[in-house]
Design a protein around this motif. Structure first.
Motif, short mmCIF file in Angstrom:
data_model
loop_
_atom_site.label_atom_id
_atom_site.label_comp_id
_atom_site.label_asym_id
_atom_site.label_seq_id
_atom_site.Cartn_x
_atom_site.Cartn_y
_atom_site.Cartn_z
N ARG A 112 -90.72 6.87 -75.08
CA ARG A 112 -89.96 8.00 -75.78
C ARG A 112 -90.68 8.36 -77.00
O ARG A 112 -91.08 9.52 -77.40
CB ARG A 112 -88.50 7.74 -75.60
CG ARG A 112 -87.84 7.95 -74.52
CD ARG A 112 -86.35 8.19 -74.55
NE ARG A 112 -85.74 6.98 -75.01
CZ ARG A 112 -85.11 6.09 -73.94
NH1 ARG A 112 -85.01 6.54 -72.69
NH2 ARG A 112 -84.53 4.96 -74.39
N GLU A 115 -94.26 9.69 -76.35
CA GLU A 115 -94.18 11.04 -75.83
C GLU A 115 -94.16 11.97 -76.83
O GLU A 115 -94.51 13.23 -76.89
CB GLU A 115 -93.22 11.11 -74.62
CG GLU A 115 -93.42 10.41 -73.62
CD GLU A 115 -92.33 10.40 -72.36
OE1 GLU A 115 -92.57 10.76 -71.16
OE2 GLU A 115 -91.09 10.39 -72.78
N ARG A 236 -87.43 13.48 -71.58
CA ARG A 236 -88.07 14.20 -70.64
C ARG A 236 -87.24 14.99 -69.56
O ARG A 236 -86.31 14.05 -68.90
CB ARG A 236 -89.17 13.68 -70.10
CG ARG A 236 -90.24 14.51 -69.17
CD ARG A 236 -91.32 13.69 -68.44
NE ARG A 236 -92.23 13.20 -69.59
CZ ARG A 236 -93.24 14.31 -70.03
NH1 ARG A 236 -93.26 15.35 -69.11
NH2 ARG A 236 -93.97 13.78 -70.78
N ILE A 241 -90.11 18.11 -72.61
CA ILE A 241 -89.61 17.32 -73.90
C ILE A 241 -88.86 17.94 -74.54
O ILE A 241 -89.02 18.91 -75.27
CB ILE A 241 -90.85 16.79 -74.46
CG1 ILE A 241 -91.75 15.95 -73.57
CG2 ILE A 241 -90.62 15.74 -75.66
CD1 ILE A 241 -93.16 15.34 -74.18
#
Length: 292
Positions: A112, A115, A236, A241
């Protein structure tokens, strides 16, 4: 032919000895029980502590019917507690799905964060990028009238500590990340700081935490503002996102330095110079970081 071992079969535990060979989707890996059980509450932890059955292939390798290529990143994470992906890694969705299958929650958290960094355009960045930070704090004494009634006032004195951080950065995307990570809280709510110049290379932060003995109206009257760290967590949904923010107040310089180091080290910076004492980095007056 695959053989199934029962979790109640004592020979199952006896047969699981170092080194352990795994056949993951046709890819063969060799590791240790300690690595495989690093996350005890994961599926791998359950498999290799005898809580659930394991399958074996004809060669005696423990068989897992999952993607074998991305398992290398999962195994390396268990070995080092670090998510190390090559530049241009294009199978993040698959890796996240595999980490979820194995129920390795710390790895899911790392993915996470990865991302979130990708969403902010931070992955990569110029080698040799530099961050130079100067820290300062001063105590100020305030005098104010505290009203107890229509004509009843009390003269009060209160000390506050004002913090100043002057930061220069040669990497604009990283400076933008810092502006996302830290926010001022004023009477109008949270607001992000802005770079001091058009080139977006310098950021100056000034804040004053409100002591309990200073009334909120007097604090606002002085136009003081608090500084908060915004913990960015990416989730997500399909291809979107979403950032979830959890503000936490910074009441001393040590906490700010700790948060700055956390963000910087995660983006590949290394501590290059600490003044006055390297051993007292959280109490330093200046700091230089270089991206390696």
């Amino acid at each position: 032919m695959l053989n199934l071992n029962s979790p109640d079969d004592n020979s199952n535990r006896n047969s699981l000895q170092d080194p352990v060979s795994l056949n993951v989707g046709g890819e063969i890996y060799t590791t240790t029980l300690d690595t495989l059980t690093r996350c005890r509450d994961s599926m791998l932890g359950a498999m290799f502590t005898g809580q659930i059955p394991v399958l074996r292939d004809n060669a005696g390798n423990v068989f897992i019917d999952r993607d074998g290529r991305v398992f290398r990143y999962i195994l390396n994470y268990l070995r080092s507690s670090s998510l190390d992906l090559p530049d241009g890694f294009s199978e993040l969705n698959l890796l996240r799905r595999e980490a979820d299958f194995y129920q390795i929650h710390p790895l899911l958290e790392e993915i996470r964060h990865y991302e979130a960094s990708v969403a902010l355009g931070l992955r990569g960045g110029p080698l040799g990028a530099m961050v130079i930070v100067n820290f300062d704090s001063k105590v100020r004494v305030l005098h104010f009238n505290l009203r107890h009634g229509p004509e009843n006032y009390e003269l009060c004195t209160c000390s506050v500590r004002a913090f100043t951080v002057d930061l220069f950065c040669t990497w604009g995307a990283f400076l933008a990340l810092l502006c996302e990570r830290f926010s001022y809280r004023t009477s109008q709510g949270l607001t992000s700081p802005q770079p001091c110049n058009l080139g977006q290379s310098r950021l100056k932060l000034e804040w004053v935490p409100r002591p309990d003995e200073l009334p909120q109206d007097q604090y606002d009257k002085q136009r003081y503002r608090g500084l908060f760290v915004i913990n960015l967590e990416a989730t997500r949904s399909d291809d979107t996102i979403n950032m979830h923010q959890g503000p936490c107040e910074i009441t001393n310089m040590q906490t700010f330095v700790e948060e700055l180091l956390k963000v910087s080290l995660a983006e590949g910076f290394k501590v290059d110079l600490v003044t006055p004492d390297t051993a007292e980095i959280l109490n330093c007056t200046s700091l230089r970081l270089v991206k390696g």
